[in-house]
Design an enzyme around this catalytic site. Structure first.
Site, mmCIF file in Angstrom:
data_model
loop_
_atom_site.group_PDB
_atom_site.id
_atom_site.type_symbol
_atom_site.label_atom_id
_atom_site.label_comp_id
_atom_site.label_asym_id
_atom_site.label_seq_id
_atom_site.Cartn_x
_atom_site.Cartn_y
_atom_site.Cartn_z
ATOM 1 N N SER A 85 37.638 24.035 70.974
ATOM 2 C CA SER A 85 37.983 23.833 69.563
ATOM 3 C C SER A 85 38.024 22.346 69.280
ATOM 4 C CB SER A 85 39.347 24.453 69.246
ATOM 5 O OG SER A 85 39.323 25.846 69.462
ATOM 6 N N LYS A 119 29.197 20.764 59.585
ATOM 7 C CA LYS A 119 30.062 21.757 60.229
ATOM 8 C C LYS A 119 29.938 23.076 59.463
ATOM 9 C CE LYS A 119 34.697 22.442 62.065
ATOM 10 N NZ LYS A 119 34.861 23.823 61.567
ATOM 11 N N CYS A 415 47.442 48.099 24.472
ATOM 12 C CA CYS A 415 46.118 47.823 25.030
ATOM 13 C C CYS A 415 45.331 46.937 24.055
ATOM 14 C CB CYS A 415 45.365 49.125 25.274
ATOM 15 S SG CYS A 415 43.644 48.870 25.794
ATOM 16 N N CYS A 418 42.261 49.169 22.481
ATOM 17 C CA CYS A 418 42.405 50.354 21.622
ATOM 18 C C CYS A 418 43.759 50.442 20.926
ATOM 19 C CB CYS A 418 42.162 51.631 22.426
ATOM 20 S SG CYS A 418 43.454 51.978 23.649
#
Length: 676
Positions: A85, A119, A415, A418
């Protein structure tokens, strides 16, 4: 070997060389020399030769790329040399400090040459070649031991099955990164969206998931690519290069894809200039993700001298990491989308800002709790993150930049499409519109109805559903079955042939079983698995519709929330007109009974987890239950075995912890077939 067989062997060898060259020209150099038809003809000839004479198939044959049979859970393999790593540097000063540490250890000679490489943000793998032939491929794993994914890596055409080297080393491991190009990643997620399948979060996860498929043919269907960046060999094997720069050139000569935007720098000043150019100019133009630049001491002999820190990090290399793809902009408004099940999902309307080469105007906000937790106000300056994700997201507000003109936002009580009063949904930490006829639910509902996991109406894409609604031809899913070719053919993008094909696909969908129809109707909390359970239990749609929530809850595997949702759906005033349209059109309302099933899984409790290669979760559940087994949702000591697919997660880990057997889809099918 007879003369005729010798001639066939020679022909097969020529075909392999021609195909290998064509793959290299197309996938690595992006300079195709022959047409797709010519390539297909050559490939088919080689397949036929090897099918007729299996002894002619070699380990490096390109026909092996098409995918082997599904594998059992992935075996482990130890790396020849540990995969390390990298340490990170987050600014230029940390790069200079790294250079000073290296110079103190090996002198100023290290300052004379560096190789700087992009990388890649992908999944690290190690490829083993014996005498130039690819034999095994392994994921990074814990650095010492990874998973053997050889059959999957064979499907990647940027990985040569034989190195293009006259005298290849006896044994080497080539390390590199498997990645998903952005464009191909977006196409993959679009296919998954169309099929109502979960989306991948980002290209890196998709690349890693593609490598770990138990069925290599799935990997072959995904356009993952590979870049090589290092080579290791056991003692006694001499490698034909002395520097990292020469190593990369050699990989390219061998036919291994190498990321082209690498530079050789003679000073740290040149390295820093390259890093700045990549981060601010090159990065937005790339079709793949990067998160920094890797800087390496160029001399490989100095690498050996510098060694590692605790066997974990090389002293001779460092990753100059970039800041995440985050930008600051204004939150102009918070709007709400109404989904197919009526759930109201807020999203951010942003002052347009460029992030990672793309202009971002909208971003997800998940739900009202997310907005409250992030302390977002309309008018705020906010931080927005993209970083390769499919949907940008607002990650923080910049409260110290507020002027007092910002305002709090609350979820609407009605809503927005509607006007129906919204209702709470505790499971989703949000609210939903209960009106099945809501225009906001119309588009998404019809798209879901036609998706592959539901009624599978081929050719009815998202864009075509939008077109049909705009033309006034459909208002709900029932209207699809009254469409005619004469209505469709005048629409833009349609012709007589495509119109007839869509009408035929809609006609074919009428015969889908009840389980598919129940799922397609978009009943809240009724996924494919619950739809299967209901269809098998009640047998026909009228019986499901007539049942009260107590009767529905009595079905094994159905909970009270789902039961109440089913009852509410069939009690709603807009449901019956839709069902009558479907009935009048001749849509099938029944579920076929399983016939001729064995009892091979009788008495067994089975958990299914992850994404299986060919079976949906509902199909796998139906198969298990048809052969006498019971499907459970959690792993316990009483679980007979776990069927694991891609991204199996915590259930597979718990199975390992409890000592419960884990198998793949192929083994499940074998166990069923072994007991007629």
């Amino acid at each position: 070997m007879s003369d005729s067989l010798s001639e066939l062997a020679a022909r097969a060898d020529v075909l392999r060389q021609q195909i290998q060259r064509a793959n290299h020209q197309y996938y690595v150099l992006d300079q195709p020399e022959i047409s797709d038809r010519e390539y297909d003809l050559m490939f088919r000839q080689l397949q036929e030769l090897e099918a007729a004479h299996p002894e002619l198939r070699t380990a490096d044959s390109p026909t092996l790329r098409v995918g082997a049979p599904p594998q059992s859970l992935l075996p482990k393999r130890e790396h020849m040399v540990a995969m390390l790593s990298l340490a990170n540097a987050f600014d230029d000063d940390e790069l200079r400090a790294w250079e000073e540490r290296v110079a103190r250890l090996v002198g100023d000679g290290a300052r004379r040459a560096y190789t700087a490489e992009l990388k890649i943000d992908g999944a690290a793998v190690s490829l083993t070649y014996e005498h130039g032939v690819f034999v095994t491929g392994t994921t990074r794993g814990n650095g010492r031991i990874g998973e053997d994914v050889t059959p999957n890596l064979r499907t990647l055409r940027t990985i040569p099955l034989r190195l293009n080297a006259p005298n290849p080393p006896r044994l080497v491991e080539i390390r590199g990164e498997v990645y998903f190009p952005f464009r191909q990643f977006e196409l993959l997620n679009q296919r998954r969206r169309d099929a109502a399948e979960p989306l991948f979060a980002n290209p890196r996860n998709a690349a890693a998931g593609s490598l770990r498929q138990l069925d290599p043919s799935v990997t072959a269907q995904r356009a993952v690519r590979f870049f090589g960046f290092s080579v290791v060999a056991p003692p006694g094997v001499t490698l034909p290069f002395a520097t990292q720069w020469e190593l990369l050139d050699t990989l390219a000569e061998w036919g291994v894809a190498v990321e082209p935007h690498r530079v050789r720098c003679r000073s740290m000043k040149e390295v820093i200039a390259f890093v700045q150019r990549v981060e601010h100019e090159l990065r937005p133009t790339l079709d793949f993700g990067i998160d920094g630049v890797v800087v390496k001491v160029d001399s490989l002999s100095l690498e050996d001298e510098l060694g590692t820190i605790g066997g974990r990090e090389p002293r001779w290399a460092i990753a100059r990491k970039f800041a995440p793809d985050i930008a600051e902009t204004r939150l102009l408004a918070i709007d709400v989308n109404v989904g197919r099940t009526g759930v109201l999902t807020p999203f951010a309307v942003l002052e347009p800002v460029e992030i990672g080469g793309a202009v971002v105007k909208l971003a997800t906000l998940h739900n009202a709790d997310y907005i409250r937790t992030k302390d977002l106000h309309v008018g705020d300056w906010v931080q927005v993150k993209r970083a390769g994700d499919v949907i940008p997201q607002v990650i923080a507000s910049l409260a110290d930049r507020r002027t007092g003109e910002e305002r709090l936002w609350t979820m609407p009580e009605r809503c927005p499409r509607c006007g129906t009063p919204v209702e709470d949904d505790p499971d989703l930490a949000g609210v939903f519109c209960p009106n099945l006829a809501c225009p906001g639910r119309q588009l998404e509902g019809i798209v879901h109805f036609a998706s592959r996991g539901a009624m599978d109406i081929r050719g009815l894409s998202y864009a075509r559903v939008q077109q049909l609604i705009a033309a006034g031809l459909v208002r709900d899913a029932g209207d699809l079955f009254s469409l005619t070719a004469e209505q469709l053919s005048p629409l833009e993008g349609f012709g007589e042939t495509s119109a007839r094909q869509l009408v035929a696909a809609i006609e074919e969908a009428k015969g889908r079983p009840l389980s598919r129809l129940l799922y397609a109707l978009g009943i809240r909390h009724v996924g494919a698995n619950a739809a299967q359970l209901l269809a098998r239990y009640f047998g026909n749609l009228d019986a499901v519709a007539a049942a009260d929530w107590q009767e529905v809850e009595a079905v094994h595997g159905i909970g009270d929330i789902t039961a109440e949702s089913v009852e509410q759906f069939f009690d709603h005033q807009t449901t019956w007109p839709l069902l009558e349209k479907l009935r009048a059109a001749g849509v099938n309302f029944t579920e076929p009974r399983a016939e001729g099933s064995s009892r091979s899984l009788a008495g067994k409790t089975i958990v299914i987890t992850g994404t299986l290669p060919t079976l949906s979760r509902a199909e796998a559940t139906r198969l298990v239950e048809a052969h006498g087994g019971n499907v459970a949702s959690a792993v316990s000591k009483s679980t007979s075995f776990v069927v694991a697919g891609e991204s199996a997660g915590s259930k597979l880990e718990r199975a390992h912890a409890l000592g419960v057997e884990a198998i793949d889809e192929a083994e499940l099918l074998r166990r069923i077939d072994a007991h007629p």
